[in-house]
Structure formats: structure tokens, C-alpha cells
Design a protein around this motif. Structure first.
Motif, PDB file in Angstrom:
ATOM      1  N   ASP A   1       0.049   7.471   5.256  1.00  0.00           N
ATOM      2  CA  ASP A   1      -1.186   8.095   4.787  1.00  0.00           C
ATOM      3  C   ASP A   1      -2.170   7.085   4.176  1.00  0.00           C
ATOM      4  OD1 ASP A   1       0.158   7.495   2.461  1.00  0.00           O
ATOM      5  OD2 ASP A   1       0.131   9.541   1.672  1.00  0.00           O
ATOM      6  N   ASN A   2      -1.941   5.793   4.406  1.00  0.00           N
ATOM      7  CA  ASN A   2      -2.812   4.765   3.856  1.00  0.00           C
ATOM      8  C   ASN A   2      -3.127   3.748   4.953  1.00  0.00           C
ATOM      9  OD1 ASN A   2      -4.175   2.863   2.398  1.00  0.00           O
ATOM     10  ND2 ASN A   2      -2.455   2.283   1.093  1.00  0.00           N
TER      11      ASN A   2
ATOM     12  N   GLY B   1       0.780  -1.230   0.000  1.00  0.00           N
ATOM     13  CA  GLY B   1       0.000   0.000   0.000  1.00  0.00           C
ATOM     14  C   GLY B   1       0.811   1.277   0.000  1.00  0.00           C
ATOM     15  N   PHE B   2       2.115   1.186  -0.091  1.00  0.00           N
ATOM     16  CA  PHE B   2       2.961   2.372  -0.016  1.00  0.00           C
ATOM     17  C   PHE B   2       4.106   2.300  -1.010  1.00  0.00           C
ATOM     18  CE2 PHE B   2       1.266   2.015   4.259  1.00  0.00           C
ATOM     19  CZ  PHE B   2       0.921   3.317   4.568  1.00  0.00           C
TER      20      PHE B   2
ATOM     21  N   GLY C   1      -5.316   1.573   5.192  1.00  0.00           N
ATOM     22  CA  GLY C   1      -5.789   0.279   4.735  1.00  0.00           C
ATOM     23  C   GLY C   1      -7.305   0.228   4.677  1.00  0.00           C
ATOM     24  N   LYS C   2      -7.824  -0.974   4.555  1.00  0.00           N
ATOM     25  CA  LYS C   2      -9.245  -1.173   4.344  1.00  0.00           C
ATOM     26  C   LYS C   2      -9.796  -2.083   5.433  1.00  0.00           C
ATOM     27  CE  LYS C   2     -12.210  -3.465   1.038  1.00  0.00           C
ATOM     28  NZ  LYS C   2     -12.239  -4.289  -0.143  1.00  0.00           N
TER      29      LYS C   2
END
Length: 147
Positions: A141-142, A93-94, A144-145
Motif C-alpha cells: 500500500d506504499n 516504507g513498510f 513510494g515517491k
């Protein structure tokens, strides 16, 4: 001798939880994880030399909480524990910036001065060199879900 060597970061070997970590956080579920992941190895040793007989590794589902948009620096240290080889690392994710790389044990006192903070290379996968280290920086800054 009946022991096993497994992967660990800061002397903690990850135990897969029964519930996703972000789901446990969002729904405030207790007993899924603890937030006492150590910021540094609690039992440092000569990572590129002869390892100690007892690495003092623990098992657990531990997290290290980051503030949203916090800039994070992580130094990944290669070891001489099993087989000498470079090890690829991917951060899901990064993208991240490789700000430093070297051979031997990372030495904060001397190696920080060699960091490239002007135009570091941006990656989503990199390699920690055999018996060496790689330092990366990313912005958290992410988150996740969740399900």
C-alpha cells in the motif's frame, strides 16, 4: 578462480538503473527495467548444503509488479555460500509481519503448517537465521515517491 559471489534474489543480481524505477514507470520510459523478475528461484538447489559450481545468477534491473493493497508473502532463504551468519533484512516504507521462521531449507509442503497467522509479530527489520529462512507478509500500500 576469477569469479565473484554477489547478493541475489531468485538468481537475479540487481543492476542500479540510471533513472529511478518509479520515475521510469510514471513517465513510461523504455529500457530502464524489465518486468520479468521471477516469482521463485528458477534454479533451486540445497541452499544450506554444498552450493553448486554454477549458481546460474543473472544481472538485471527487473521488477515484479504488485497490485495496490495486495497482500504479499515473501520467504527469504539464508544460504551457506559465503560465511554462515544471520542476515538482517529491512523493507523500506513498510512494516511487515513475520509469519514463519525455521532452520534448513524452506519446505512449502511442511513449513506452511507452522506459520503464525493469528498474532504474528510486526517489524520493519528482522533477521534471516543462519542456514534458515524467514517468511514475511505485508500489504503493498506504499508505492513510494516519484520525482
Amino acid at each position: 578462480n576469477g569469479t565473484k559471489t554477489v547478493a541475489d534474489i531468485n538468481n537475479v543480481s540487481f543492476v542500479l538503473p540510471t533513472v529511478a524505477l518509479l520515475q521510469a514507470h510514471y513517465f513510461k520510459l523504455q529500457g530502464i527495467f524489465t518486468d520479468d523478475f521471477p516469482a521463485n528461484p528458477p534454479s533451486p538447489y540445497n541452499y544450506t548444503g554444498n552450493p553448486p559450481a554454477n549458481l546460474q545468477t543473472t544481472n538485471g534491473t527487473k521488477v515484479y509488479r504488485l497490485r495496490f493493497n495486495e497482500t504479499v508473502e515473501v520467504v527469504l532463504q539464508g544460504t551457506s555460500l559465503i560465511a554462515p551468519e544471520s542476515h538482517p533484512i529491512h523493507l523500506h516504507g513498510f512494516n511487515f509481519f513475520v509469519v514463519g521462521k525455521g532452520l534448513g531449507n524452506f519446505d512449502k509442503g511442511k513449513d506452511l503448517s507452522s506459520f503464525n497467522l493469528v498474532d504474528p509479530v510486526e517489524r520493519n527489520t528482522m533477521s534471516v537465521p543462519t542456514a534458515g529462512w524467514t517468511a514475511i507478509r505485508f500489504r503493498a500500500d506504499n508505492p513510494g515517491k516519484t520525482m
